[in-house]
Scaffold this motif. Structure first.
Motif, mmCIF file in Angstrom:
data_model
loop_
_atom_site.group_PDB
_atom_site.id
_atom_site.type_symbol
_atom_site.label_atom_id
_atom_site.label_comp_id
_atom_site.label_asym_id
_atom_site.label_seq_id
_atom_site.Cartn_x
_atom_site.Cartn_y
_atom_site.Cartn_z
ATOM 1 N N TYR A 194 0.856 -1.185 0.000
ATOM 2 C CA TYR A 194 0.000 0.000 0.000
ATOM 3 C C TYR A 194 0.890 1.232 0.000
ATOM 4 N N VAL A 195 0.696 2.086 -1.006
ATOM 5 C CA VAL A 195 1.469 3.324 -1.109
ATOM 6 C C VAL A 195 0.571 4.468 -0.632
ATOM 7 N N ASP A 196 0.916 4.996 0.517
ATOM 8 C CA ASP A 196 0.124 6.067 1.133
ATOM 9 C C ASP A 196 0.431 7.413 0.477
ATOM 10 N N ALA A 197 -0.510 8.350 0.636
ATOM 11 C CA ALA A 197 -0.291 9.698 0.084
ATOM 12 C C ALA A 197 0.987 10.326 0.625
ATOM 13 N N SER A 198 1.354 9.920 1.854
ATOM 14 C CA SER A 198 2.537 10.523 2.473
ATOM 15 C C SER A 198 3.842 9.888 2.013
ATOM 16 N N ALA A 199 3.772 8.872 1.135
ATOM 17 C CA ALA A 199 4.999 8.156 0.749
ATOM 18 C C ALA A 199 5.927 9.035 -0.071
ATOM 19 N N ASP A 200 7.216 8.838 0.126
ATOM 20 C CA ASP A 200 8.205 9.443 -0.751
ATOM 21 C C ASP A 200 8.154 8.713 -2.086
ATOM 22 N N PRO A 201 7.916 9.429 -3.194
ATOM 23 C CA PRO A 201 7.717 8.731 -4.470
ATOM 24 C C PRO A 201 8.909 7.872 -4.902
ATOM 25 N N ALA A 202 10.121 8.350 -4.680
ATOM 26 C CA ALA A 202 11.281 7.556 -5.103
ATOM 27 C C ALA A 202 11.335 6.252 -4.310
ATOM 28 N N MET A 203 11.068 6.361 -2.987
ATOM 29 C CA MET A 203 11.063 5.152 -2.167
ATOM 30 C C MET A 203 9.943 4.217 -2.605
ATOM 31 N N ALA A 204 8.767 4.791 -2.868
ATOM 32 C CA ALA A 204 7.632 3.962 -3.265
ATOM 33 C C ALA A 204 7.955 3.189 -4.535
ATOM 34 N N GLU A 205 8.540 3.860 -5.517
ATOM 35 C CA GLU A 205 8.851 3.164 -6.776
ATOM 36 C C GLU A 205 9.864 2.046 -6.560
ATOM 37 N N ALA A 206 10.885 2.346 -5.757
ATOM 38 C CA ALA A 206 11.921 1.336 -5.523
ATOM 39 C C ALA A 206 11.349 0.118 -4.800
ATOM 40 N N VAL A 207 10.545 0.371 -3.765
ATOM 41 C CA VAL A 207 9.988 -0.738 -2.980
ATOM 42 C C VAL A 207 9.010 -1.553 -3.822
ATOM 43 N N VAL A 208 8.140 -0.861 -4.559
ATOM 44 C CA VAL A 208 7.128 -1.567 -5.352
ATOM 45 C C VAL A 208 7.779 -2.414 -6.446
ATOM 46 N N VAL A 209 8.745 -1.851 -7.143
ATOM 47 C CA VAL A 209 9.386 -2.612 -8.225
ATOM 48 C C VAL A 209 10.140 -3.812 -7.656
ATOM 49 N N HIS A 220 0.077 -13.525 4.608
ATOM 50 C CA HIS A 220 1.495 -13.840 4.412
ATOM 51 C C HIS A 220 2.312 -12.584 4.721
ATOM 52 N N THR A 221 2.482 -11.691 3.751
ATOM 53 C CA THR A 221 3.344 -10.520 3.933
ATOM 54 C C THR A 221 2.710 -9.318 3.242
ATOM 55 N N ASP A 222 2.523 -8.240 3.983
ATOM 56 C CA ASP A 222 1.954 -7.029 3.405
ATOM 57 C C ASP A 222 2.736 -5.822 3.898
ATOM 58 N N ALA A 223 2.877 -4.841 3.009
ATOM 59 C CA ALA A 223 3.744 -3.704 3.321
ATOM 60 C C ALA A 223 3.036 -2.382 3.064
ATOM 61 N N ILE A 224 3.473 -1.366 3.791
ATOM 62 C CA ILE A 224 3.031 0.006 3.547
ATOM 63 C C ILE A 224 4.264 0.857 3.252
ATOM 64 N N VAL A 225 4.112 1.766 2.302
ATOM 65 C CA VAL A 225 5.122 2.807 2.110
ATOM 66 C C VAL A 225 4.453 4.116 2.515
ATOM 67 N N ALA A 226 5.011 4.767 3.515
ATOM 68 C CA ALA A 226 4.408 5.992 4.055
ATOM 69 C C ALA A 226 5.467 6.763 4.820
ATOM 70 N N ALA A 227 5.341 8.082 4.809
ATOM 71 C CA ALA A 227 6.192 8.907 5.666
ATOM 72 C C ALA A 227 5.484 9.200 6.988
ATOM 73 N N ASP A 228 4.158 9.107 6.979
ATOM 74 C CA ASP A 228 3.356 9.432 8.165
ATOM 75 C C ASP A 228 3.358 8.235 9.131
ATOM 76 N N GLU A 229 4.039 8.387 10.273
ATOM 77 C CA GLU A 229 4.211 7.255 11.186
ATOM 78 C C GLU A 229 2.883 6.776 11.762
ATOM 79 N N ARG A 230 1.983 7.731 12.041
ATOM 80 C CA ARG A 230 0.711 7.343 12.631
ATOM 81 C C ARG A 230 -0.063 6.418 11.676
ATOM 82 N N ILE A 231 -0.040 6.759 10.397
ATOM 83 C CA ILE A 231 -0.713 5.927 9.403
ATOM 84 C C ILE A 231 -0.025 4.569 9.292
#
Lengths: 416, 416
Positions: free
Chosen positions: A233-248, A339-350
């Motif tokens: 899950y890529v949250d609105a608060s995610a850093d786009p470069a990090m999101a792309e790297a993690v997702v790929v 099994h395994t699920d991930a979030i990419v987010a900068a917002d710690e509360r989320i």
């Protein structure tokens, strides 16, 4: 024949129980020496193992290229199997570890101490290395193993099993510590799965057909996973470069592993959804999504309802938009496989909300789902990844192959 | 009707899963407040609960005096049930506890965090207090419970269940946190036992008939014990006064509990075997042994082979002579039920050998087997004692009603 198989498993079980009682008492150094002797024996037997494997390959018919690849051994793979055994020999031994200790007001001291489970059956398919990996993990945790490999690998498995036993016996460990079921009769699997009181745990290693059969038929506990329908899950608060790297990485590093991402969930407020999809496409991934979505509709293959419940194990990915973390959590609850699920987010509360609410064996924040692996977790080798809820979840390594007992020491306490 | 029951359990399961997802997130203080509200509600509803119990007693036919006693409630017993709920409210909450934490070389931090199991089914017989005990233990550990009590207690169970739900709802917890199966159709039990994916764990509470049915039929994990064929081995090095006290307590404190000793093993070199037998007899116990044994042959009832495998749950005990600790270990391996076994010995080396080699959930040195109890272990209330090998062994309390998940936090790590 079913009767014969049942009798065979009972007899093997008696031998295994006897060996297990011995193994439970063996000091760590002796088990480690046994494993190193196994590694040395595999290296010595390399030519015989490769010859046996060549016979399996010659007899193979109707196997897919992927199955042939899983079956095939070469010198490097045999060396790798031996090296993996040496690595297990160096792992911390959980047996004997005191988990907790309490002294009661009456002076009774109660400790929980890790002990082996007992007799572990491993039912597996074409990869001959499982013969060795599963055997040495079981033995290092003090358990006896009963192995049932696939018929397509029978010669390879017999040669590897012979090396395992020779090594263990060399080091003074019981020959029955690791037994290989000597028949390919399918009824033997049924007998193993029904052997309550004889087999303490069954671990299936292989495809979904095998795992689902084991889960449906077993009368003994099973540690396994059926599916890895993993989400990022890529949250609105995610850093786009990090999101792309993690997702790929989560999707494309290796598409055939159980930790691969299958569905990408994008927050509607995430600013760059098309770039995420295009990054996957550049890496060679087919992306399936809703053609009516303005931001990505023109670049995706139309998604169908069944995609959300599909483990592709391939360079294919479904993508859905969600209205924030709560909808992401709901989507995963409806379609995930624990099994395994991930979030990419900068917002710690989320992120904390996601980590707490997603009910999976492994939940990750700002990291790729492809870390779902015992080695990457620092556990050493693993016997598998479990998505059930009891005993052990996620990568199952040596500790997961043990249980505990309560040891109480008193000075004559009575309950009175 | 089987189809109806299956549909009913699926529907209850959906409600339970929903409640479980809520409960998993509830802070400890809120769960504790919910339990205290349950205790208060039970006290307020005392008259209605006793009236319902009177209806059950009036309808009871064909029940033994022991079963009537288990079914019967009075003001003191209702007060005891409420007090037990308050005690559970004060226990440490395992949920959220970090079991271990590791930081990987790549900076990924991995924690294992205790989480609830999910949906727990409890199948039980005539004791109405189980309705409340099992419910509040499940809820305190963050789980939803589905209860299936015995038909003889149906009115009592319904009244107690109503009080539980009213208390939980008062405190803002979901009404579906604890559901009572509304039919006494036996097919409902079969449906619960087969509800893989809906029910995460089944705990049977009751006699051997119930437990063996559950173990034989369940397609979901079970925590239970079938037998408590417990041994006390009196070594030659034992202090005779301690041996007599421990043996008499282990057998006679309460003969009907699963932790009671059933077989006494005496070292041939122990100097005062007749005194041990006589101490048991003075306490009212029938002692069965070998009439050809010189030291005790004239004072015992002749033992038969089946005695060694019998759980008397009565003032009866079998006694065997063994040639030291190794033979004691062998006797227990052949006849024990992996529940609780004890050694009385002054020689620490011998005691350590016994504690290590006897494969039971609980092993004790110089203490009575009647300590096999969650309260005595300092765990608070227990949902039962487990003699299986996976997940939890011995007394199963709050921690045993939880599992764990792996929580990884990164900074954009990819496996690459």
């Amino acid at each position: 024949m079913d009767q014969d198989c049942a009798a065979l498993i009972v007899e093997m079980g008696v031998h295994s129980r006897h060996a297990a009682r011995t193994l439970a008492m063996v000091p760590t150094a002796t088990k480690a020496a046994g494993l190193r002797a196994v590694a040395a024996q595999i290296r010595r037997d390399s030519a015989a193992i490769l010859a046996a494997n060549a016979r399996d390959l010659a007899a193979a018919s109707g196997l897919s290229p992927a199955m042939i690849d899983r079956l095939r051994l070469d010198e490097a793979r045999v060396a790798g199997i031996a090296a993996a055994v040496d690595a297990v020999a160096g792992l911390d031994d959980p047996v004997g570890r005191v988990i907790d200790r309490r002294e009661r007001p009456n002076g009774l001291v109660l400790e929980r101490v890790r002990v082996p489970i007992g007799v572990i059956a491993i039912v597996y398919e074409s990869r001959p290395n499982v013969t060795v990996d599963a055997a040495v993990l079981s033995v290092m945790a003090g358990n006896a193993a009963i192995l049932r490999g696939g018929s397509e690998a029978r010669e390879s498995n017999a040669a590897l099993h012979a090396a395992v036993v020779a090594g263990l016996v060399d080091a003074g460990l019981p020959a029955d510590a690791v037994q290989l079921v000597p028949t390919q009769d399918r009824a033997a699997v049924g007998a193993l799965l029904g052997a309550a009181g004889i087999v303490d745990l069954v671990v299936p290693r292989g495809g979904k057909g095998l795992v689902s059969r084991v889960q449906a038929e077993a009368r003994v506990p099973v540690l396994a996973h059926l599916d890895g329908i993993n989400h990022v899950y890529v949250d609105a608060s995610a850093d786009p470069a990090m999101a792309e790297a993690v997702v790929v990485d989560a999707k494309m590093r290796r598409t055939g592993v159980c930790g691969a991402m299958e569905t990408l969930l994008i927050d509607r407020d995430y600013p760059r959804p098309a770039e995420l999809v295009e990054a996957l496409q550049r890496a060679g991934c087919e992306v399936r999504g809703d053609p009516l979505e303005a931001s990505i509709g023109e670049i995706v293959v139309p998604v169908r309802d069944e995609d959300w419940d599909t483990e592709y194990l391939d360079a294919i990915c479904s993508v859905a938009f969600v209205g924030g973390v709560e909808q992401a959590i709901e989507h995963i609850a409806a379609h995930g496989s624990h099994h395994t699920d991930a979030i990419v987010a900068a917002d710690e509360r989320i992120a904390r909300r996601f980590l707490a609410a997603v009910d999976s064996a492994i939940v990750l924040w700002n990291a790729s789902t492809q870390f779902a692996d015992g080695g990457e977790f620092g556990l050493g080798a693993e016997i598998g990844i479990a998505t059930g809820r009891l005993h052990a979840r996620g990568p199952v390594a040596l500790e997961g192959l043990t249980t505990y007992k309560w040891v109480g020491t008193g000075t004559g306490q009575v309950r009175g």
